[in-house]
Write a protein that holds these residues in place. Structure first.
Motif, PDB file in Angstrom:
ATOM      1  N   GLU A 101       4.931   6.013   6.672  1.00  0.00           N
ATOM      2  CA  GLU A 101       3.590   6.432   7.123  1.00  0.00           C
ATOM      3  C   GLU A 101       3.304   7.554   6.206  1.00  0.00           C
ATOM      4  N   ILE A 102       4.120   8.492   6.559  1.00  0.00           N
ATOM      5  CA  ILE A 102       4.078   9.784   5.863  1.00  0.00           C
ATOM      6  C   ILE A 102       5.175  10.035   5.245  1.00  0.00           C
ATOM      7  N   ALA A 103       5.135  10.719   3.781  1.00  0.00           N
ATOM      8  CA  ALA A 103       6.112  11.239   2.884  1.00  0.00           C
ATOM      9  C   ALA A 103       6.101  12.734   2.983  1.00  0.00           C
ATOM     10  N   GLU A 104       7.076  13.296   3.500  1.00  0.00           N
ATOM     11  CA  GLU A 104       7.153  14.802   3.286  1.00  0.00           C
ATOM     12  C   GLU A 104       6.998  15.210   1.745  1.00  0.00           C
ATOM     13  N   ASN A 105       8.104  14.453   1.216  1.00  0.00           N
ATOM     14  CA  ASN A 105       8.316  14.964  -0.315  1.00  0.00           C
ATOM     15  C   ASN A 105       7.980  13.706  -1.028  1.00  0.00           C
ATOM     16  N   PRO A 138      16.210 -12.136  -2.292  1.00  0.00           N
ATOM     17  CA  PRO A 138      14.623 -11.328  -2.698  1.00  0.00           C
ATOM     18  C   PRO A 138      14.504 -10.039  -1.828  1.00  0.00           C
ATOM     19  N   ASN A 139      15.790  -8.997  -1.718  1.00  0.00           N
ATOM     20  CA  ASN A 139      15.534  -7.904  -0.768  1.00  0.00           C
ATOM     21  C   ASN A 139      15.654  -6.716  -1.758  1.00  0.00           C
ATOM     22  N   VAL A 140      15.057  -5.772  -1.881  1.00  0.00           N
ATOM     23  CA  VAL A 140      15.176  -4.551  -2.971  1.00  0.00           C
ATOM     24  C   VAL A 140      14.793  -3.286  -2.378  1.00  0.00           C
ATOM     25  N   ALA A 141      15.854  -2.277  -2.131  1.00  0.00           N
ATOM     26  CA  ALA A 141      15.516  -0.856  -1.872  1.00  0.00           C
ATOM     27  C   ALA A 141      15.494  -0.252  -3.139  1.00  0.00           C
ATOM     28  N   ASN A 142      14.335   0.933  -3.093  1.00  0.00           N
ATOM     29  CA  ASN A 142      14.562   2.090  -3.998  1.00  0.00           C
ATOM     30  C   ASN A 142      13.855   3.356  -3.725  1.00  0.00           C
ATOM     31  N   ARG A 143      13.802   4.267  -4.501  1.00  0.00           N
ATOM     32  CA  ARG A 143      13.104   5.469  -4.125  1.00  0.00           C
ATOM     33  C   ARG A 143      12.171   5.995  -5.315  1.00  0.00           C
ATOM     34  N   ILE A 144      10.960   6.024  -4.829  1.00  0.00           N
ATOM     35  CA  ILE A 144       9.936   6.321  -5.896  1.00  0.00           C
ATOM     36  C   ILE A 144       9.315   7.709  -5.677  1.00  0.00           C
ATOM     37  N   SER A 171       1.396 -10.632  -2.619  1.00  0.00           N
ATOM     38  CA  SER A 171       1.491  -9.074  -2.570  1.00  0.00           C
ATOM     39  C   SER A 171       1.349  -8.620  -0.996  1.00  0.00           C
ATOM     40  N   ALA A 172       1.887  -7.306  -0.875  1.00  0.00           N
ATOM     41  CA  ALA A 172       1.505  -6.720   0.359  1.00  0.00           C
ATOM     42  C   ALA A 172       1.184  -5.082   0.100  1.00  0.00           C
ATOM     43  N   SER A 173       0.709  -4.482   0.901  1.00  0.00           N
ATOM     44  CA  SER A 173       0.209  -3.160   0.398  1.00  0.00           C
ATOM     45  C   SER A 173       0.307  -2.441   1.972  1.00  0.00           C
ATOM     46  N   LYS A 174       0.211  -0.965   1.660  1.00  0.00           N
ATOM     47  CA  LYS A 174       0.411   0.126   2.544  1.00  0.00           C
ATOM     48  C   LYS A 174       0.221   1.152   2.106  1.00  0.00           C
ATOM     49  N   GLU A 175      -0.896   2.276   2.795  1.00  0.00           N
ATOM     50  CA  GLU A 175      -1.178   3.589   2.492  1.00  0.00           C
ATOM     51  C   GLU A 175      -0.086   4.366   2.979  1.00  0.00           C
ATOM     52  N   VAL A 176       0.427   5.054   2.034  1.00  0.00           N
ATOM     53  CA  VAL A 176       1.557   6.036   2.316  1.00  0.00           C
ATOM     54  C   VAL A 176       1.064   7.553   2.059  1.00  0.00           C
ATOM     55  N   LYS A 177       0.717   8.443   3.182  1.00  0.00           N
ATOM     56  CA  LYS A 177       0.317   9.608   2.890  1.00  0.00           C
ATOM     57  C   LYS A 177       1.559  10.725   2.384  1.00  0.00           C
ATOM     58  N   VAL A 178       1.097  11.413   1.576  1.00  0.00           N
ATOM     59  CA  VAL A 178       1.702  12.357   1.012  1.00  0.00           C
ATOM     60  C   VAL A 178       1.600  13.723   1.341  1.00  0.00           C
ATOM     61  N   THR A 179       2.485  14.414   1.917  1.00  0.00           N
ATOM     62  CA  THR A 179       2.284  15.888   2.391  1.00  0.00           C
ATOM     63  C   THR A 179       2.537  16.721   1.290  1.00  0.00           C
ATOM     64  N   VAL A 180       1.673  17.731   0.744  1.00  0.00           N
ATOM     65  CA  VAL A 180       2.200  18.568  -0.212  1.00  0.00           C
ATOM     66  C   VAL A 180       2.897  20.071   0.515  1.00  0.00           C
ATOM     67  N   GLY A 181       3.916  20.352   0.250  1.00  0.00           N
ATOM     68  CA  GLY A 181       4.343  21.660   0.884  1.00  0.00           C
ATOM     69  C   GLY A 181       4.246  21.588   2.584  1.00  0.00           C
ATOM     70  N   GLY A 182       4.635  20.515   2.863  1.00  0.00           N
ATOM     71  CA  GLY A 182       4.924  20.155   4.306  1.00  0.00           C
ATOM     72  C   GLY A 182       3.816  20.988   5.167  1.00  0.00           C
ATOM     73  N   CYS A 183       2.506  20.942   4.756  1.00  0.00           N
ATOM     74  CA  CYS A 183       1.388  21.515   5.690  1.00  0.00           C
ATOM     75  C   CYS A 183       0.700  20.397   6.290  1.00  0.00           C
ATOM     76  N   GLY A 184       1.054  18.977   6.470  1.00  0.00           N
ATOM     77  CA  GLY A 184       0.611  18.018   7.556  1.00  0.00           C
ATOM     78  C   GLY A 184      -0.436  17.506   6.951  1.00  0.00           C
ATOM     79  N   GLY A 185      -0.923  17.981   5.732  1.00  0.00           N
ATOM     80  CA  GLY A 185      -2.302  17.265   5.384  1.00  0.00           C
ATOM     81  C   GLY A 185      -2.100  15.737   5.124  1.00  0.00           C
TER      82      GLY A 185
END
Lengths: 162, 103
Positions: free
Chosen positions: A77-81, A122-128, A148-162
């Motif tokens: 849901e949220i990517a810290e980095n 048809p299973n793949v894992a990677n880091r982006i 297709s399938a889509s999902k929103e990923v929130k990216v936190t910049v500097g770990g300030c929870g934005g």
């Protein structure tokens, strides 16, 4: 001829080729399959330069994707980095030939395309990498169609929870 | 020089799960260094896994894959002791190849 002109010409040619392939597929569902399969192993240089999901999908596959609940996208849901975001996909669709990952807000939206030969699951894992909060889309090419399938990923910049 | 590629391939009898970790900067070409200069793109474009003379997985990558990339996939077949050949080529034409024994 300058580089810019060259790449613009190439893009036009590729788009033209995509359109022809689409028309061809409409008329002869099986006629072009061997040629497409052979082209599948070549690095899709132009597709990796596209700036929008629609352009990347068109350049890569020459057809549109339909959302499918048989495609399971596993993303946080949220990517810290944003530099390391673990993303994986699995699907119950049969005859999967390729899987691709797109991040809408990245400078170039196409992240990866995986060719899945017969016998590979048809299973793949990677880091982006993600520049900022964005929709992540996974495309699964199965039986000549695109899902297709889509999902929103929130990216936190500097770990300030934005 | 030691290989840039680390692979763990584990057979369950029916399928083989492969995890690979590669050392590579994966510079996208969109990041600036401390001096404000753009770091030129430098990333792996294609990563190929071959088993028994047949490609079992081909990854086409752009600059959006994380530094020191990781990938995991599974294929049917592959016995303990079989060899898996892994190779990559990047956008500057550099390559590396290694083999791994399935465990």
């Amino acid at each position: 001829m300058s580089d810019v002109e060259f790449s613009a010409t190439r893009r036009l040619i590729l788009q033209g080729a995509g359109a022809v392939a689409l028309i061809g597929l409409g008329n002869l569902p099986f006629g072009l399959t061997p040629a497409l399969a052979a082209a599948n192993d070549k690095y899709p240089e132009e597709a990796f330069k596209q700036k929008s999901d629609a352009d990347a999908i068109k350049t890569l596959y020459g057809k549109t994707a339909e959302p499918s609940d048989k495609v399971k996208l596993d993303a946080p849901e949220i990517a810290e980095n944003g530099a390391v975001v673990p993303i994986s996909v699995s699907t119950t669709l049969a005859d999967v030939t390729s899987i691709a990952f797109l991040v809408s807000e990245n400078p170039n939206v196409l992240i990866a395309k995986y060719n899945i030969p017969a016998g590979t699951l048809p299973n793949v894992a990677n880091r982006i990498k993600m520049a900022k909060t964005s929709n992540v889309t996974v495309l699964v090419e199965a039986g000549g169609k695109l899902f297709s399938a889509s999902k929103e990923v929130k990216v936190t910049v500097g770990g300030c929870g934005g | 020089m030691a290989s840039t590629i680390r692979v763990r391939a584990t057979s369950s009898g029916e399928t083989t799960e492969v995890q690979a970790l590669i050392q590579h900067p994966m510079d996208s070409g969109f990041v600036k260094n401390a001096k404000g200069e753009t770091i030129p793109p430098h990333f792996i474009q294609q990563l190929t896994f071959e088993h028994d003379g047949k490609n079992v997985f081909i990854a086409d990558w752009g600059g959006g894959i994380s530094k020191d990339p990781y990938v995991k996939f599974t294929f049917k077949g592959g016995k303990k002791g079989d060899e898996l050949k892994i190779s990559w080529v990047d956008n500057k034409g550099a390559t590396d190849t290694t083999t791994a024994k399935i465990q």
